[in-house]
Write a protein that holds these residues in place. Structure first.
Motif, PDB file in Angstrom:
ATOM      1  N   GLY A 175       0.541  -0.896  -0.169  1.00 30.93           N
ATOM      2  CA  GLY A 175       0.052  -0.142  -0.347  1.00 30.93           C
ATOM      3  C   GLY A 175       0.773   1.074   0.105  1.00 30.93           C
ATOM      4  O   GLY A 175       0.812   2.316  -0.012  1.00 30.93           O
ATOM      5  N   ALA A 176       2.001   1.449   0.877  1.00 32.41           N
ATOM      6  CA  ALA A 176       3.189   2.304   0.949  1.00 32.41           C
ATOM      7  C   ALA A 176       3.320   2.640  -0.862  1.00 32.41           C
ATOM      8  O   ALA A 176       3.382   4.024  -0.587  1.00 32.41           O
ATOM      9  CB  ALA A 176       3.391   2.544   1.841  1.00 32.41           C
ATOM     10  N   ARG A 177       3.946   1.069  -1.348  1.00 33.46           N
ATOM     11  CA  ARG A 177       4.036   2.142  -2.489  1.00 33.46           C
ATOM     12  C   ARG A 177       3.100   2.333  -3.928  1.00 33.46           C
ATOM     13  O   ARG A 177       3.581   3.428  -4.405  1.00 33.46           O
ATOM     14  CB  ARG A 177       4.982   0.585  -3.262  1.00 33.46           C
ATOM     15  CG  ARG A 177       5.740   0.044  -4.284  1.00 33.46           C
ATOM     16  CD  ARG A 177       5.775  -1.146  -5.143  1.00 33.46           C
ATOM     17  NE  ARG A 177       5.932  -1.384  -6.038  1.00 33.46           N
ATOM     18  CZ  ARG A 177       5.514  -1.288  -7.341  1.00 33.46           C
ATOM     19  NH1 ARG A 177       4.393  -1.803  -7.111  1.00 33.46           N
ATOM     20  NH2 ARG A 177       6.243  -1.001  -8.534  1.00 33.46           N
ATOM     21  N   VAL A 178       2.105   1.781  -3.640  1.00 29.63           N
ATOM     22  CA  VAL A 178       0.865   2.139  -3.709  1.00 29.63           C
ATOM     23  C   VAL A 178       1.193   3.502  -3.793  1.00 29.63           C
ATOM     24  O   VAL A 178       0.785   4.649  -4.955  1.00 29.63           O
ATOM     25  CB  VAL A 178       0.265   1.396  -3.560  1.00 29.63           C
ATOM     26  CG1 VAL A 178      -1.267   3.013  -4.706  1.00 29.63           C
ATOM     27  CG2 VAL A 178      -0.081  -0.225  -4.152  1.00 29.63           C
ATOM     28  N   ALA A 179       0.484   3.907  -2.804  1.00 29.93           N
ATOM     29  CA  ALA A 179       1.159   6.238  -2.276  1.00 29.93           C
ATOM     30  C   ALA A 179       2.168   6.242  -2.930  1.00 29.93           C
ATOM     31  O   ALA A 179       1.601   7.746  -3.907  1.00 29.93           O
ATOM     32  CB  ALA A 179       0.329   5.760  -0.764  1.00 29.93           C
ATOM     33  N   ALA A 186       0.696   6.797  -6.671  1.00 28.75           N
ATOM     34  CA  ALA A 186       0.344   7.959  -6.729  1.00 28.75           C
ATOM     35  C   ALA A 186       0.995   9.113  -7.053  1.00 28.75           C
ATOM     36  O   ALA A 186      -0.220  10.201  -8.002  1.00 28.75           O
ATOM     37  CB  ALA A 186      -1.085   7.085  -6.233  1.00 28.75           C
ATOM     38  N   ALA A 187       0.973   9.823  -6.068  1.00 29.09           N
ATOM     39  CA  ALA A 187       1.974  10.291  -5.485  1.00 29.09           C
ATOM     40  C   ALA A 187       2.691  11.241  -6.706  1.00 29.09           C
ATOM     41  O   ALA A 187       2.828  12.444  -7.134  1.00 29.09           O
ATOM     42  CB  ALA A 187       2.826  11.367  -4.534  1.00 29.09           C
ATOM     43  N   ASP A 188       3.813  10.380  -7.074  1.00 27.36           N
ATOM     44  CA  ASP A 188       4.123  10.299  -8.854  1.00 27.36           C
ATOM     45  C   ASP A 188       3.621  10.905  -9.730  1.00 27.36           C
ATOM     46  O   ASP A 188       4.030  11.951 -10.539  1.00 27.36           O
ATOM     47  CB  ASP A 188       5.311   9.868  -8.771  1.00 27.36           C
ATOM     48  CG  ASP A 188       6.922   9.501  -9.465  1.00 27.36           C
ATOM     49  OD1 ASP A 188       7.137  11.157  -9.046  1.00 27.36           O
ATOM     50  OD2 ASP A 188       7.020   8.627 -10.927  1.00 27.36           O
ATOM     51  N   VAL A 189       1.791  10.576  -9.979  1.00 24.51           N
ATOM     52  CA  VAL A 189       1.868  10.836 -10.934  1.00 24.51           C
ATOM     53  C   VAL A 189       0.885  11.967 -11.390  1.00 24.51           C
ATOM     54  O   VAL A 189       1.181  13.189 -12.259  1.00 24.51           O
ATOM     55  CB  VAL A 189       0.276   9.300 -11.128  1.00 24.51           C
ATOM     56  CG1 VAL A 189      -0.421  10.063 -11.821  1.00 24.51           C
ATOM     57  CG2 VAL A 189       1.106   8.111 -11.380  1.00 24.51           C
ATOM     58  N   VAL A 190       0.694  12.543  -9.945  1.00 26.42           N
ATOM     59  CA  VAL A 190       0.659  14.259  -9.667  1.00 26.42           C
ATOM     60  C   VAL A 190       1.218  14.648  -9.929  1.00 26.42           C
ATOM     61  O   VAL A 190       0.994  15.543 -11.010  1.00 26.42           O
ATOM     62  CB  VAL A 190       0.380  13.649  -8.240  1.00 26.42           C
ATOM     63  CG1 VAL A 190      -0.426  15.537  -7.841  1.00 26.42           C
ATOM     64  CG2 VAL A 190      -1.158  13.003  -7.955  1.00 26.42           C
ATOM     65  N   LEU A 210       0.257  18.037  -3.719  1.00 28.53           N
ATOM     66  CA  LEU A 210       0.330  17.162  -2.432  1.00 28.53           C
ATOM     67  C   LEU A 210       0.684  17.623  -1.123  1.00 28.53           C
ATOM     68  O   LEU A 210       0.438  16.826   0.269  1.00 28.53           O
ATOM     69  CB  LEU A 210       1.727  16.522  -3.265  1.00 28.53           C
ATOM     70  CG  LEU A 210       0.989  16.260  -4.061  1.00 28.53           C
ATOM     71  CD1 LEU A 210       2.645  14.966  -4.795  1.00 28.53           C
ATOM     72  CD2 LEU A 210      -0.002  13.926  -3.769  1.00 28.53           C
ATOM     73  N   ALA A 211       1.633  18.795  -1.110  1.00 28.57           N
ATOM     74  CA  ALA A 211       1.951  19.296   0.175  1.00 28.57           C
ATOM     75  C   ALA A 211       0.336  19.911   0.767  1.00 28.57           C
ATOM     76  O   ALA A 211       0.615  19.907   2.203  1.00 28.57           O
ATOM     77  CB  ALA A 211       2.823  20.627   0.115  1.00 28.57           C
ATOM     78  N   PRO A 229      10.616  10.187  -3.666  1.00 28.07           N
ATOM     79  CA  PRO A 229      11.267  10.140  -5.108  1.00 28.07           C
ATOM     80  C   PRO A 229      10.497   8.959  -5.357  1.00 28.07           C
ATOM     81  O   PRO A 229       8.668   8.616  -4.676  1.00 28.07           O
ATOM     82  CB  PRO A 229      11.960   8.812  -5.411  1.00 28.07           C
ATOM     83  CG  PRO A 229      11.738   8.311  -3.736  1.00 28.07           C
ATOM     84  CD  PRO A 229      11.606   9.012  -2.883  1.00 28.07           C
ATOM     85  N   GLY A 230       9.665   8.186  -6.818  1.00 25.92           N
ATOM     86  CA  GLY A 230       8.366   7.320  -6.867  1.00 25.92           C
ATOM     87  C   GLY A 230       8.619   5.455  -6.879  1.00 25.92           C
ATOM     88  O   GLY A 230       9.391   6.174  -6.152  1.00 25.92           O
ATOM     89  N   PRO A 231       7.719   5.707  -6.939  1.00 25.12           N
ATOM     90  CA  PRO A 231       7.451   3.637  -6.356  1.00 25.12           C
ATOM     91  C   PRO A 231       8.731   2.973  -6.594  1.00 25.12           C
ATOM     92  O   PRO A 231       9.732   3.262  -8.067  1.00 25.12           O
ATOM     93  CB  PRO A 231       6.449   3.624  -7.099  1.00 25.12           C
ATOM     94  CG  PRO A 231       6.073   4.128  -8.042  1.00 25.12           C
ATOM     95  CD  PRO A 231       6.696   5.667  -8.064  1.00 25.12           C
TER      96      PRO A 231
END
Length: 392
Positions: free
Chosen positions: A66-70, A73-77, A89-90, A113-115
């Protein structure tokens, strides 16, 4: 007045303590304030909270995924919206921190970083392996520095270097539920700590074929966790299993087993190095320095490079801790033009990147780039290859 003092101390003494025990290294009588703060954190949790910590440990594979998915998702944004995405995000994380607490919800940092890609599969099996590679959770969650081109994770780099040197590293298929237990120990969640420590030792014993194979850990803080910090939380039977294990940090294993087989390779001009607190505690900071000396002609280690204050998630919970801890280091490095910035622990690298603006990575990743066959290394900044160094 008493309540106010307690609240102030909770922030100043407990929540912003890195808990990495580096204070004991500097103390002439080995007082370990970090250990004391972990005990304070433990005593502050309710029985219900301890049960929640135990349940998280029991289902850690789901939590880590789940942490990796989060992170993904943040990296996509971030990639989709650029600076506006980072600001959004902030804003979301700051709102969560205001609602649920600054010691539960991490703050968004641009250095996140990204996942990480999925853990690589290796050609080796337990029967043909020279060593077992225990890929740490942080390297299963966090990928290379944002914006890096062609960068590998330290897990991928270790597999590539091992193959290049004729060594067989085996990564078990079922390591997803395992962790070095440092998360639970650092937060004082004893029930989860004991559960994870016992599971980890059982699995490492099984994966290593009863201790026949050495275990290589690809993050220095996790090496310390596996080698030393889980031991006080084991019963006698599990301590006996732990006694059978040989545990090595990735920097140590690469220096001993891989480097002698690599031969000549290009070298960089200058590399900046930051030994982590775990490396100092384990007595392997010289192994990081030695690898830095193999990848570059000039190694710069700031005189004031002590604890970066990241301490796993502290950089995301209290960025002011890392920013203060590295003030002198950042000042000393001002104007330094280096080809690479290296350390040996992914979250420490993340914190250092936040503080310095430089793309810190594992020295193992740097070495892998320099020794890639068939094509030149793909650097985020152009390396100097003015010299060549025999890797032995």
């Amino acid at each position: 007045m008493e309540a106010a003092l307690v609240d102030e101390y909770e922030y100043a003494g407990v929540n912003t303590c890195a808990g990495d025990s580096s204070c004991a290294i500097a103390c002439p009588v080995d007082i370990d304030t970090g250990h004391v703060m972990k005990q304070v954190r433990r005593d502050a949790w309710s029985p219900a909270a301890q049960r929640v910590g135990e349940e998280v440990a029991r289902r850690w594979g789901v939590g880590a995924a789940g942490a990796r998915v989060a992170v993904g998702a943040a990296d996509v944004v971030r990639r989709g919206l650029g600076s506006a995405g980072s600001a959004a995000l902030a804003g979301v994380t700051n709102a969560g921190r205001a609602l649920l607490g600054e010691d539960l919800v991490p703050r968004w940092l641009d250095a996140i970083p990204g996942p990480a890609p999925r853990v690589p599969r290796t050609r080796a099996t337990q029967q043909t392996a020279d060593a077992v590679l225990f890929a740490a959770c942080i390297n299963r969650i966090f990928g290379p520095p944002p914006g890096s081109r062609g960068a590998l994770t330290v897990t991928e780099a270790l597999v590539a270097l091992a193959e290049r040197a004729g060594k067989n590293l085996w990564i078990p298929d079922d390591l997803g539920d395992d962790c070095c237990a440092t998360i639970w120990q650092s937060k004082g969640l004893d029930a989860g700590n004991r559960l994870m420590a016992a599971r980890l030792v059982e699995d490492l014993h099984r994966w290593s074929d009863g201790g026949r194979l050495p275990v290589v850990v690809d993050a220095a803080s996790c090496t310390l966790g596996v080698l030393e910090e889980v031991v006080p939380h084991l019963d006698d039977a599990h301590r006996a299993l732990h006694d059978d294990l040989t545990v090595l940090d990735a920097t140590t294993w690469v220096l001993r087993e891989v480097v002698p087989a690599l031969g000549d390779h290009p070298t960089l001009g200058t590399v900046v190095v930051h030994p982590t607190c775990s490396m100092h505690t384990l007595g392997i900071a010289d192994h990081l320095r030695a690898l830095a000396g193999i990848v570059a002609e000039d190694v710069v280690e700031p005189v004031v490079a002590t604890c970066c204050g990241t301490a796993g998630d502290r950089a995301m919970l209290h960025p002011e801790l890392t920013e203060t801890a590295t003030l002198e280091e950042v000042a000393e490095l001002a104007g330094v033009d280096a080809d690479a910035w290296v350390s040996g622990n992914r979250t420490c690298e993340l914190g250092l990147e936040h503080d310095t603006g430089r793309p810190y990575e594992s020295v193992v990743v740097t070495l892998e780039r320099l020794t890639r066959p068939a094509s030149p290394p793909n650097w985020t900044s152009a390396p100097s290859t003015s010299g060549r160094r025999a890797a032995g």
